[in-house]
Design a protein around this motif. Structure first.
Motif, PDB file in Angstrom:
ATOM      1  N   ARG A 330       0.822  -1.212   0.000  1.00 26.80           N
ATOM      2  CA  ARG A 330       0.000   0.000   0.000  1.00 26.80           C
ATOM      3  C   ARG A 330       0.853   1.258   0.000  1.00 26.80           C
ATOM      4  N   VAL A 331       2.185   1.100  -0.090  1.00 25.95           N
ATOM      5  CA  VAL A 331       3.099   2.243  -0.017  1.00 25.95           C
ATOM      6  C   VAL A 331       3.396   2.785  -1.405  1.00 25.95           C
ATOM      7  N   LEU A 332       3.215   4.087  -1.555  1.00 26.96           N
ATOM      8  CA  LEU A 332       3.594   4.779  -2.781  1.00 26.96           C
ATOM      9  C   LEU A 332       5.023   5.298  -2.617  1.00 26.96           C
ATOM     10  N   PRO A 333       6.010   4.679  -3.269  1.00 29.43           N
ATOM     11  CA  PRO A 333       7.399   5.146  -3.145  1.00 29.43           C
ATOM     12  C   PRO A 333       7.511   6.577  -3.642  1.00 29.43           C
ATOM     13  N   PHE A 334       8.162   7.401  -2.870  1.00 30.31           N
ATOM     14  CA  PHE A 334       8.295   8.802  -3.270  1.00 30.31           C
ATOM     15  C   PHE A 334       9.516   9.447  -2.618  1.00 30.31           C
ATOM     16  N   GLY A 335       9.391   9.764  -1.307  1.00 28.23           N
ATOM     17  CA  GLY A 335      10.422  10.562  -0.644  1.00 28.23           C
ATOM     18  C   GLY A 335      11.797   9.933  -0.605  1.00 28.23           C
ATOM     19  N   ASP A 336      11.863   8.605  -0.525  1.00 31.19           N
ATOM     20  CA  ASP A 336      13.160   7.933  -0.403  1.00 31.19           C
ATOM     21  C   ASP A 336      13.689   7.374  -1.710  1.00 31.19           C
ATOM     22  N   LEU A 337      13.015   7.645  -2.822  1.00 30.65           N
ATOM     23  CA  LEU A 337      13.503   7.122  -4.099  1.00 30.65           C
ATOM     24  C   LEU A 337      14.900   7.651  -4.429  1.00 30.65           C
ATOM     25  N   ALA A 338      15.146   8.905  -4.086  1.00 23.29           N
ATOM     26  CA  ALA A 338      16.439   9.504  -4.410  1.00 23.29           C
ATOM     27  C   ALA A 338      17.557   9.009  -3.495  1.00 23.29           C
ATOM     28  N   THR A 339      17.197   8.313  -2.410  1.00 24.36           N
ATOM     29  CA  THR A 339      18.224   7.834  -1.479  1.00 24.36           C
ATOM     30  C   THR A 339      18.520   6.346  -1.662  1.00 24.36           C
ATOM     31  N   ILE A 340      17.937   5.722  -2.682  1.00 21.40           N
ATOM     32  CA  ILE A 340      18.190   4.298  -2.926  1.00 21.40           C
ATOM     33  C   ILE A 340      19.679   3.999  -3.148  1.00 21.40           C
ATOM     34  N   PRO A 341      20.481   4.902  -3.763  1.00 20.48           N
ATOM     35  CA  PRO A 341      21.920   4.598  -3.860  1.00 20.48           C
ATOM     36  C   PRO A 341      22.572   4.302  -2.512  1.00 20.48           C
ATOM     37  N   PHE A 342      22.061   4.899  -1.418  1.00 18.02           N
ATOM     38  CA  PHE A 342      22.616   4.622  -0.091  1.00 18.02           C
ATOM     39  C   PHE A 342      22.267   3.199   0.347  1.00 18.02           C
ATOM     40  N   PHE A 343      21.066   2.732  -0.065  1.00 16.47           N
ATOM     41  CA  PHE A 343      20.664   1.365   0.282  1.00 16.47           C
ATOM     42  C   PHE A 343      21.578   0.348  -0.397  1.00 16.47           C
TER      43      PHE A 343
END
Length: 422
Positions: A330-343
């Motif tokens: 049910r989660v709409l990815p948005f705010g953390d999409l730009a931080t995926i390189p850190f993941f």
């Protein structure tokens, strides 16, 4: 408690570019670095962090709107909004337990160092919020301050252990001598991503495909250059976002610039850290023989690698696609999409920079992360309620950094179990 919270907020508000030089200077003096060299090292690290933050800001302000455009273009309609790590971090620091956790985390780290249970001195105080988020989760779910502190302590121990275990591959692949990565989000994704990557490497056919920046450059010439890879990936994001031709070129050039500039910013920061690390090793070897010490730093240092950045950027559209088709999400990815390189920071070196294997591994992890983030939403919503303004139309929030973090999710489940037993 309010006074302690004010002190904590004052320290955090100063920012890494000011506090890091002070911390590096103090660490340098403790390890017998000449005061002049310690000052210069601290300032150099601060300047490097300013450069890294500038490039990260360039990355997030470009990828964020592109992701938003993709969401709007494909008509994604999910009920829980990924509000991003800043929202959850603000909600975490607003909890009464968070102020207590900073000295607790430092004390636990120092005790572990003294007892030789860890090699990492975690100086990345801005990411202490991940440990504090575990403590806040335990506190909110059980209404027990003591249990929350226990959660924060155990999380801190996990962070130290994971940092130590991943340090050799981090140092070898990224060239970060004497550094370990202590960012909770990178570690949480690594807990699943590293073993999944090991399994991917056992799949016949796929295990023969080695797609890293070096092989790409060798096979495709100029198109394998990191800056060209950035332009191509950035242009692809713009195309998926429905940008016009000029917009596609702009985001492409921006990503090319990020790919080119980030390694140079990390190099500046490392120039400041090397004298401190070398002196620390000499002091420890004199006193304890062959004992090592690592400086625990932000996973942002990993974004100096073209493979980590490329993996993270490729995961943006993949994450949105998974969110749409995944039953139960049910989660709409948005705010953390730009931080995926850190993941991707700890997954990429475990795959020796193989972008294909890293993307496949993280695709599996992100699939699980979306379900965890859905499950975590009620607690994160309560944590941030009244503290920060929710995104428009969001009744519930979650995020990928914490809600989709396996390490944090473990403590959510533990707190729920304890709550039923109380």
């Amino acid at each position: 408690m309010d006074s302690l919270m004010n002190v904590v907020q004052s320290i955090l508000n100063v920012g890494a570019s000011v506090m890091l030089p002070i911390i590096i200077f103090i660490v340098g003096i403790i390890f017998r670095v000449h005061p002049k060299k310690a000052i210069l090292s601290g300032i150099t690290v601060g300047i490097g962090m300013i450069g890294i933050n500038l490039v990260i800001n360039l990355l997030t302000t470009s990828v964020g709107p592109a992701a938003q455009a993709m969401v709007a273009r494909f008509g994604l309609n999910l009920t829980i909004i990924d509000a991003g790590w800043p929202t959850v971090a603000a909600g975490t620091w607003a909890q009464p337990i968070a102020a207590v956790m900073i000295p607790v985390i430092l004390i636990v780290n120092l005790i572990m160092l003294a007892l030789n249970w860890t090699k990492t001195l975690n100086i990345d105080i801005w990411n202490y919020w991940h440990m504090s988020a575990a403590a806040a989760t335990g506190y909110i779910v059980t209404n027990s301050f003591i249990f929350g502190i226990i959660c924060g302590i155990i999380y801190t121990v996990f962070v130290q252990i994971i940092a130590d275990k991943t340090a050799p591959s981090v140092q070898e692949y990224y060239g970060l001598e004497g550094i370990s990565l202590t960012t909770g989000s990178a570690q949480g994704y690594a807990l699943l991503g590293i073993p999944i990557g090991w399994l991917v490497d056992k799949i016949p056919g796929i295990n023969k495909l080695d797609v890293n920046p070096e092989t790409i450059q060798k096979r495709f010439g100029i198109f394998g250059e990191p800056m060209i890879m950035g332009i191509i990936i950035g242009g692809g994001l713009g195309l998926l976002g429905g940008y016009d031709f000029a917009g596609i070129l702009q985001i492409g050039m921006t990503m090319g610039g990020v790919m080119f500039l980030m390694p140079r910013m990390v190099k500046i920061l490392m120039e400041g850290l090397i004298p401190i690390q070398e002196s620390a090793q000499k002091v420890l070897q004199t006193r304890y023989g062959d004992r090592e010490i690592y400086l625990g730093m932000d996973a942002a240092l990993a974004t100096g690698s073209p493979a980590a950045l490329a993996t993270g950027l490729l995961m943006v559209p993949i994450t949105l696609f998974i969110a749409v088709i995944l039953p139960g999400n049910r989660v709409l990815p948005f705010g953390d999409l730009a931080t995926i390189p850190f993941f991707a920071a700890l997954v990429v070196p475990s795959r020796k920079g193989n972008i294909l294997h890293s993307v496949i591994s993280l695709t599996v992890v992100i699939t699980l992360a979306l379900l965890m983030a859905t499950n975590y939403a009620p607690v994160l919503t309560e944590m941030a309620q009244g503290i920060v303004e929710f995104p428009k139309g969001a009744a519930e929030i979650s995020n990928l950094d914490t809600g989709g973090n396996f390490l944090n999710w473990i403590f959510l489940k533990l707190a729920e179990l304890v709550s039923t037993l109380m």
